[in-house]
Motif scaffolding. Structure first.
Motif, PDB file in Angstrom:
ATOM      1  N   LEU A  51       0.725  10.566  -3.518  1.00  0.00           N
ATOM      2  CA  LEU A  51       0.312  11.026  -2.182  1.00  0.00           C
ATOM      3  C   LEU A  51       1.512  11.191  -1.240  1.00  0.00           C
ATOM      4  O   LEU A  51       2.554  10.558  -1.421  1.00  0.00           O
ATOM      5  CB  LEU A  51      -0.629   9.993  -1.549  1.00  0.00           C
ATOM      6  CG  LEU A  51      -1.977   9.795  -2.247  1.00  0.00           C
ATOM      7  CD1 LEU A  51      -2.551   8.436  -1.873  1.00  0.00           C
ATOM      8  CD2 LEU A  51      -2.955  10.888  -1.859  1.00  0.00           C
ATOM      9  N   THR A  52       1.323  12.027  -0.226  1.00  0.00           N
ATOM     10  CA  THR A  52       2.269  12.063   0.896  1.00  0.00           C
ATOM     11  C   THR A  52       1.841  10.950   1.850  1.00  0.00           C
ATOM     12  O   THR A  52       0.674  10.892   2.257  1.00  0.00           O
ATOM     13  CB  THR A  52       2.212  13.427   1.608  1.00  0.00           C
ATOM     14  OG1 THR A  52       2.638  14.418   0.677  1.00  0.00           O
ATOM     15  CG2 THR A  52       3.091  13.450   2.840  1.00  0.00           C
ATOM     16  N   VAL A  53       2.785  10.078   2.181  1.00  0.00           N
ATOM     17  CA  VAL A  53       2.439   8.874   2.954  1.00  0.00           C
ATOM     18  C   VAL A  53       3.028   8.926   4.360  1.00  0.00           C
ATOM     19  O   VAL A  53       4.234   9.087   4.539  1.00  0.00           O
ATOM     20  CB  VAL A  53       2.943   7.597   2.235  1.00  0.00           C
ATOM     21  CG1 VAL A  53       2.702   6.363   3.095  1.00  0.00           C
ATOM     22  CG2 VAL A  53       2.258   7.444   0.885  1.00  0.00           C
TER      23      VAL A  53
ATOM     24  N   ALA B 232       0.834  -1.216   0.000  1.00  0.00           N
ATOM     25  CA  ALA B 232       0.000   0.000   0.000  1.00  0.00           C
ATOM     26  C   ALA B 232       0.864   1.259   0.000  1.00  0.00           C
ATOM     27  O   ALA B 232       0.553   2.238  -0.691  1.00  0.00           O
ATOM     28  CB  ALA B 232      -0.935  -0.011   1.214  1.00  0.00           C
ATOM     29  N   ILE B 233       1.958   1.240   0.754  1.00  0.00           N
ATOM     30  CA  ILE B 233       2.853   2.406   0.793  1.00  0.00           C
ATOM     31  C   ILE B 233       3.373   2.696  -0.623  1.00  0.00           C
ATOM     32  O   ILE B 233       3.341   3.830  -1.106  1.00  0.00           O
ATOM     33  CB  ILE B 233       4.051   2.155   1.740  1.00  0.00           C
ATOM     34  CG1 ILE B 233       3.579   2.114   3.188  1.00  0.00           C
ATOM     35  CG2 ILE B 233       5.138   3.223   1.560  1.00  0.00           C
ATOM     36  CD1 ILE B 233       4.640   1.622   4.181  1.00  0.00           C
TER      37      ILE B 233
ATOM     38  N   GLY C 187       9.326   3.859   0.939  1.00  0.00           N
ATOM     39  CA  GLY C 187       8.957   5.179   0.414  1.00  0.00           C
ATOM     40  C   GLY C 187       8.122   6.041   1.338  1.00  0.00           C
ATOM     41  O   GLY C 187       7.734   7.156   0.950  1.00  0.00           O
ATOM     42  N   ALA C 188       7.802   5.573   2.557  1.00  0.00           N
ATOM     43  CA  ALA C 188       6.988   6.404   3.464  1.00  0.00           C
ATOM     44  C   ALA C 188       7.706   7.734   3.730  1.00  0.00           C
ATOM     45  O   ALA C 188       8.911   7.766   3.961  1.00  0.00           O
ATOM     46  CB  ALA C 188       6.761   5.661   4.771  1.00  0.00           C
ATOM     47  N   ASP C 189       6.934   8.832   3.685  1.00  0.00           N
ATOM     48  CA  ASP C 189       7.528  10.159   3.918  1.00  0.00           C
ATOM     49  C   ASP C 189       7.720  10.415   5.406  1.00  0.00           C
ATOM     50  O   ASP C 189       8.667  11.088   5.811  1.00  0.00           O
ATOM     51  CB  ASP C 189       6.609  11.239   3.325  1.00  0.00           C
ATOM     52  CG  ASP C 189       6.451  11.059   1.825  1.00  0.00           C
ATOM     53  OD1 ASP C 189       7.409  11.342   1.100  1.00  0.00           O
ATOM     54  OD2 ASP C 189       5.374  10.592   1.388  1.00  0.00           O
ATOM     55  N   PHE C 190       6.779   9.916   6.216  1.00  0.00           N
ATOM     56  CA  PHE C 190       6.850  10.073   7.676  1.00  0.00           C
ATOM     57  C   PHE C 190       6.496   8.747   8.327  1.00  0.00           C
ATOM     58  O   PHE C 190       5.722   7.980   7.777  1.00  0.00           O
ATOM     59  CB  PHE C 190       5.841  11.126   8.174  1.00  0.00           C
ATOM     60  CG  PHE C 190       6.016  12.486   7.549  1.00  0.00           C
ATOM     61  CD1 PHE C 190       6.977  13.370   8.028  1.00  0.00           C
ATOM     62  CD2 PHE C 190       5.231  12.869   6.467  1.00  0.00           C
ATOM     63  CE1 PHE C 190       7.139  14.628   7.447  1.00  0.00           C
ATOM     64  CE2 PHE C 190       5.394  14.116   5.880  1.00  0.00           C
ATOM     65  CZ  PHE C 190       6.342  14.998   6.374  1.00  0.00           C
TER      66      PHE C 190
END
Ligand SMILES: NC(=O)c1ccc[n+]([C@@H]2O[C@H](COP(=O)([O-])OP(=O)(O)OC[C@H]3O[C@@H](n4cnc5c(N)ncnc54)[C@H](OP(=O)(O)O)[C@@H]3O)[C@@H](O)[C@H]2O)c1
Length: 340
Positions: free
Chosen positions: A177-179, A168-169, A196-199
């Motif tokens: 999207l910002t993830v 999903a990430i 790839g998660a941003d936060f």
């Protein structure tokens, strides 16, 4: 053919909970493909279906809802695949599962295996990818191609390092999207960043406080991949007015929908077996999305979520994999390859 089945629903430590069995090789009819299974992955649904209860089966029940393999026979109404095609798919919850050397599956829910992945790397993907894809692009209605608009939007993915979260990430990032992904350990936190998660936030602490620390008030979308009961009120707090929440995990206690009313927030379920279980008119969408996923993998946009491989496929190894999934601490996916 070789298969792994159960007659009684027993704790996984019990050797009889899943055992090796010989079964007749099935024949493909209608829109079914007969697939020689090369690899399977283990999902929490396998563990939930196998969970201890007093019920008994008269014939061995075969679990397993992820496979990759080669088509060896096609039903008379098949037109999407030919003998020799390499495929990957999840299957149907109301049909025998994939823990068998040969397996029947409706071609409408089968995808062409990514060329650049091995059978084991491919088997890690179908169930979780269908779930994540349907949740993001069907239930939350995120337009994957509208990347400019999506750049303004944030999604909170609760349970980011599990099988579903790991894909999903990547899909949410592909859509622009910002993830914000949740993870509670160093190893899972590192993994979601790698994907790839941003936060990263910890799902055992307040979402709102952690959002504030990252300079955010709330989020446009929430995808809940673990313990809906635990996260329900925190999700209601964290969602933006008119935002959307999707959960894939059944609640154990009643949920108070009123907490979403003032915000006119939407709540929607995703169940990846809906299309195959009810043979919905659009069930072929699962074939299309698996094919699209293969293309994204082959051009290097998405990577496999495989983290651990066991071989061969037999009862002892499947029991080991069930025990790991049952622990609730799995990172990415566990796959078994090759029948002995
Ligand atoms: N509706 C559907 O179609 C559908 C499809 C697939 C799966 N599911 C369900 O979705 C759930 C997740 O599936 P999965 O394959 O992703 O599971 P999984 O791979 O077993 O998930 C393991 C992850 O869950 C995280 N986790 C543990 N407790 C948590 C909590 N309280 N809150 C948030 N995260 C937590 C852990 O992260 P940390 O170690 O960092 O805590 C771990 O990395 C299962 O219940 C499964 O049955 C439903």
């Amino acid at each position: 053919m070789k298969a792994v089945g159960l007659l009684k629903y027993l704790p996984i430590e019990d050797e009889k909970s899943l055992f090796d069995v010989e079964l007749p090789k099935p024949r493909a009819t209608g829109r079914d493909l007969l697939v020689k299974v090369k690899a399977v992955s283990i999902n929490p649904v396998d563990v939930k279906v196998r969970s201890p209860k007093s019920k008994t089966e008269e014939q061995p029940k075969i679990l397993g809802w992820d496979a990759s393999g080669v088509v060896v026979e096609t039903g008379e109404d098949c037109h999407d695949f030919q003998v020799g095609d390499e495929v990957y798919y999840s299957g149907s919850l109301i049909r025998p599962g994939t823990y068998s050397e040969f397996h029947l599956v409706d071609e409408r829910i089968v995808g062409k295996k990514p060329h650049t992945l091995t059978f084991a790397e491919s088997a890690a993907l179908p169930l979780t990818s269908i779930t994540a894809w349907e949740a993001l692009f069907d239930r939350l209605a995120i337009e994957a191609s509208d990347k400019e608009n999506n750049k303004q939007k944030t999604i909170l993915i609760i349970g980011g390092a599990g099988g579903v979260g790991s894909i999903a990430i990547q899909l949410a990032k592909w859509a622009g999207l910002t993830v914000i992904a949740t993870a509670s350990r160093q190893s899972t936190s590192d993994w979601v960043k790698e994907l790839g998660a941003d936060f990263v936030m910890n799902h055992h602490h307040s979402f709102q406080e952690q959002l504030k620390q990252h300079g955010m008030e709330n989020v446009d979308f929430i995808l809940c991949l673990n313990n809906t009961d635990q996260h329900w009120l925190a999700m209601a707090d964290a969602i933006k007015p008119q935002g959307m929440i999707c959960s894939i995990v059944e609640n154990a206690q009643p949920l108070d929908l009123n907490v979403l009313k003032n915000k006119s927030a939407t709540f929607v379920w995703e169940f990846m077996f809906t299309r195959s279980m009810y043979e919905t008119e659009d069930m072929e969408k699962q074939q299309q999305l698996l094919n699209q996923l293969s293309e994204l993998i082959d051009i290097g946009v998405i990577k496999t979520t495989l983290k651990k491989t066991l071989s061969p496929i037999h009862a002892e190894n499947i029991r080991k994999a069930h025990a790991l999934v049952e622990s609730g601490k799995t990172i990415g996916k566990i796959v078994l390859e090759d029948f002995a």
